[in-house]
Design a protein around this motif. Structure first.
Motif, PDB file in Angstrom:
ATOM      1  N   ALA A  83       0.864  -1.181   0.000  1.00  0.00           N
ATOM      2  CA  ALA A  83       0.000   0.000   0.000  1.00  0.00           C
ATOM      3  C   ALA A  83       0.896   1.225   0.000  1.00  0.00           C
ATOM      4  CB  ALA A  83      -0.912  -0.011   1.219  1.00  0.00           C
ATOM      5  N   TYR A  84       0.310   2.394   0.071  1.00  0.00           N
ATOM      6  CA  TYR A  84       1.086   3.629   0.105  1.00  0.00           C
ATOM      7  C   TYR A  84       2.030   3.583   1.314  1.00  0.00           C
ATOM      8  CZ  TYR A  84       2.035   8.626  -0.233  1.00  0.00           C
ATOM      9  OH  TYR A  84       2.653   9.830  -0.385  1.00  0.00           O
ATOM     10  N   PRO A  85       3.262   4.097   1.159  1.00  0.00           N
ATOM     11  CA  PRO A  85       4.193   4.062   2.294  1.00  0.00           C
ATOM     12  C   PRO A  85       3.529   4.543   3.588  1.00  0.00           C
ATOM     13  CG  PRO A  85       5.294   4.927   0.339  1.00  0.00           C
ATOM     14  CD  PRO A  85       3.860   4.709  -0.039  1.00  0.00           C
ATOM     15  N   GLY A  86       3.719   3.760   4.661  1.00  0.00           N
ATOM     16  CA  GLY A  86       3.091   4.104   5.936  1.00  0.00           C
ATOM     17  C   GLY A  86       1.839   3.295   6.192  1.00  0.00           C
ATOM     18  N   SER A  87       1.392   2.543   5.209  1.00  0.00           N
ATOM     19  CA  SER A  87       0.274   1.626   5.421  1.00  0.00           C
ATOM     20  C   SER A  87       0.598   0.321   4.691  1.00  0.00           C
ATOM     21  CB  SER A  87      -1.047   2.229   4.931  1.00  0.00           C
ATOM     22  OG  SER A  87      -0.928   2.695   3.604  1.00  0.00           O
ATOM     23  N   ASP A  88      -0.247  -0.666   4.858  1.00  0.00           N
ATOM     24  CA  ASP A  88      -0.005  -1.954   4.207  1.00  0.00           C
ATOM     25  C   ASP A  88      -1.360  -2.563   3.849  1.00  0.00           C
ATOM     26  OD1 ASP A  88       1.785  -3.708   3.175  1.00  0.00           O
ATOM     27  OD2 ASP A  88       2.780  -4.171   5.083  1.00  0.00           O
ATOM     28  N   GLY A  89      -1.420  -3.284   2.741  1.00  0.00           N
ATOM     29  CA  GLY A  89      -2.713  -3.703   2.202  1.00  0.00           C
ATOM     30  C   GLY A  89      -3.366  -4.863   2.930  1.00  0.00           C
ATOM     31  N   PHE A  90      -4.674  -5.046   2.691  1.00  0.00           N
ATOM     32  CA  PHE A  90      -5.403  -6.138   3.335  1.00  0.00           C
ATOM     33  C   PHE A  90      -6.184  -6.975   2.327  1.00  0.00           C
ATOM     34  CE2 PHE A  90      -7.929  -2.327   3.366  1.00  0.00           C
ATOM     35  CZ  PHE A  90      -9.162  -2.740   2.892  1.00  0.00           C
ATOM     36  N   ARG A  91      -5.901  -6.754   1.020  1.00  0.00           N
ATOM     37  CA  ARG A  91      -6.549  -7.582  -0.008  1.00  0.00           C
ATOM     38  C   ARG A  91      -5.496  -8.033  -1.017  1.00  0.00           C
ATOM     39  NH1 ARG A  91     -12.228  -5.192  -0.503  1.00  0.00           N
ATOM     40  NH2 ARG A  91     -13.138  -6.008   1.421  1.00  0.00           N
ATOM     41  N   ASN A  92      -5.822  -9.105  -1.729  1.00  0.00           N
ATOM     42  CA  ASN A  92      -4.983  -9.627  -2.789  1.00  0.00           C
ATOM     43  C   ASN A  92      -5.174  -8.748  -4.044  1.00  0.00           C
ATOM     44  OD1 ASN A  92      -5.053 -11.823  -5.290  1.00  0.00           O
ATOM     45  ND2 ASN A  92      -3.426 -12.210  -3.812  1.00  0.00           N
TER      46      ASN A  92
END
Ligand code: HEC
Ligand code: HEC
Length: 369
Positions: A83-92
């Motif tokens: 995800a955007y720097p500073g966050s992280d994704g939760f879907r494929n």
């Protein structure tokens, strides 16, 4: 019945008639190939450059192609997206091949309008590219190559509105081609798999039409990916998303609610429903499911053979299949035969380096162009 047409029906209606749709016997004529779409070449070329340009993200660190990688079927090979720097994704990350044909986008189907809206969401959401549209427009205007490309495409001056039109025009160029299923070169094993797919295994009840999807949400009981709840970076991204989407009790839930995001049913019967994904290009897009919990196609087939996962809302058509080892292998061979030529040539990939090292503009406040 014409499945392409039926998949375009507004959801409310489609849900009401879904039982009738699946009861229709599936004819071989219902499947592939996916026909190419009409394209405006200049607009698509512009969209291609924008798709590969990191300046479309807030800190100019990621582009659409950071997650939608051509060599991986325009997915990313990860269980859960970055995800955007500073966050992280939760879907494929889903494939974008044939995406212009969909009736509703994202795993939960939350956008049912068009790719212009999907592109806007992908650019502006904090957890994807975190970009301000006004800033994006100004950045694009500073690049003389873009100024010319927008003009040649008939858009005039670069604007955020035309960026959101050009990218979808490029996405329309991503059409499957050359799969053994379409070229008549399926192995005997794959052919037997196709018969199981339409018959005993019941897959075609949901995976139908040229893209092998009914464009509808269903619950098949895919287990949660614990990584979303144990990794604070992913969890906070999910909480932000759920809060923004108006999900009740968003601080405490420990499940991905899926299509409930769109339909908000009070009885919760839409919880854990996800859009039926296309089955094309699977060889390039592992791992599978909305949260990447199936590593291989053999895992997916084993999952269905067990009768899917455990969920109170599970679709009654998902039940143990009692397939032999040979039958399971045939089904995998069939799924593999739905993958075609990779779209990795210059027709689909922007090959030139994008120069972002501009000379400083002296006295820019006094400049008029
Ligand atoms: C940080 C990774 C990332 C970036 C950057 C990104 N995407 Fe995605 N994309 C995803 C993920 C993950 C999903 C699924 C999200 C969901 O279901 O909520 C998705 C979904 C989509 C879909 C819907 C596909 C479907 O089958 O429903 C489209 C279309 C799409 N992205 C296009 C784009 C475009 C165009 C850009 C650039 C403007 C972009 N994406 C940037 C990760 C990314
Ligand atoms: C009731 C409808 C339904 C039936 C029947 C069904 N599927 Fe699915 N399938 C889905 C849905 C919905 C998903 C996505 C679930 C998720 O992401 O959590 C899915 C996901 C998949 C995936 C993962 C694709 C990807 O890109 O992640 C594969 C492969 C697949 N199904 C194959 C099959 C096969 C093979 C059968 C028959 C044994 C079958 N399906 C039967 C609805 C169905």
């Amino acid at each position: 019945m014409n499945r392409n047409k039926s998949s375009r029906i507004a959801w409310g209606v489609a849900l009401a008639v879904s039982a009738a749709v699946v009861a229709t016997p599936v004819l071989a004529a219902d499947f592939g190939p996916v026909e190419p779409m009409k394209i405006n070449a200049e607009k698509a070329a512009l969209g291609k450059r924008l798709f590969f340009d990191p300046r479309l993200s807030g800190d100019a660190a990621i582009s659409c192609s950071t997650c939608h990688i051509p060599q991986k079927g325009f997915s990313d090979g990860l269980a859960l997206a970055k995800a955007y720097p500073g966050s992280d994704g939760f879907r494929n990350t889903p494939t974008l091949i044939n995406t212009a044909r969909k009736a509703a986008w994202f795993h939960d189907g939350r956008i049912g309008t068009n790719l212009n809206d999907v592109t806007r969401e992908s650019i502006t959401e904090t957890y994807s590219m975190n970009m301000d549209m006004r800033l994006m427009q100004e950045r694009v205007k500073q690049d003389p190559i873009y100024v010319k490309m927008f003009k040649d495409a008939g858009y005039g001056e670069p604007s955020n509105g035309s960026i959101r039109k050009a990218i979808p025009e490029y996405l329309k160029t991503l059409t499957s081609r050359g799969a053994p299923f379409d070229t008549g070169k399926m192995s005997a094993a794959a052919q037997r798999g196709f018969d199981l797919f339409k018959g005993k295994a019941g897959c075609a009840q949901c995976h139908s039409g040229p893209r092998f999807t009914d464009d509808m949400p269903h619950n098949i009981g895919v287990p949660e990916n614990p990584e979303i709840w144990s990794n604070p970076m992913r969890h906070i991204t999910f909480v932000t998303f759920a809060n923004f989407m108006g999900i009740e009790n968003y601080m405490n839930i420990r499940r991905d609610v899926g299509a409930h995001i769109r339909t908000h049913k009070v009885d919760g019967s839409d919880m854990g429903k996800f859009m039926t994904p296309t089955l094309r290009e699977l060889r390039q897009t592992a791992p599978y499911m909305h949260n990447g919990t199936s590593k291989t196609l053999a895992d997916v087939v084993a999952f269905y053979n067990r009768g899917g996962g455990n969920d109170a809302n599970k679709d009654p058509r998902i039940k143990p299949l009692d397939l032999s080892k040979a039958e399971r292998a045939n089904l995998v061979a069939f799924l593999e035969a739905l993958s075609g030529d990779p779209l990795t040539g210059p027709e689909h990939v922007w090959k030139d380096k994008i120069n972002v090292n501009y000379a400083v503009i002296e006295d820019w406040l006094k400049k008029t162009n």
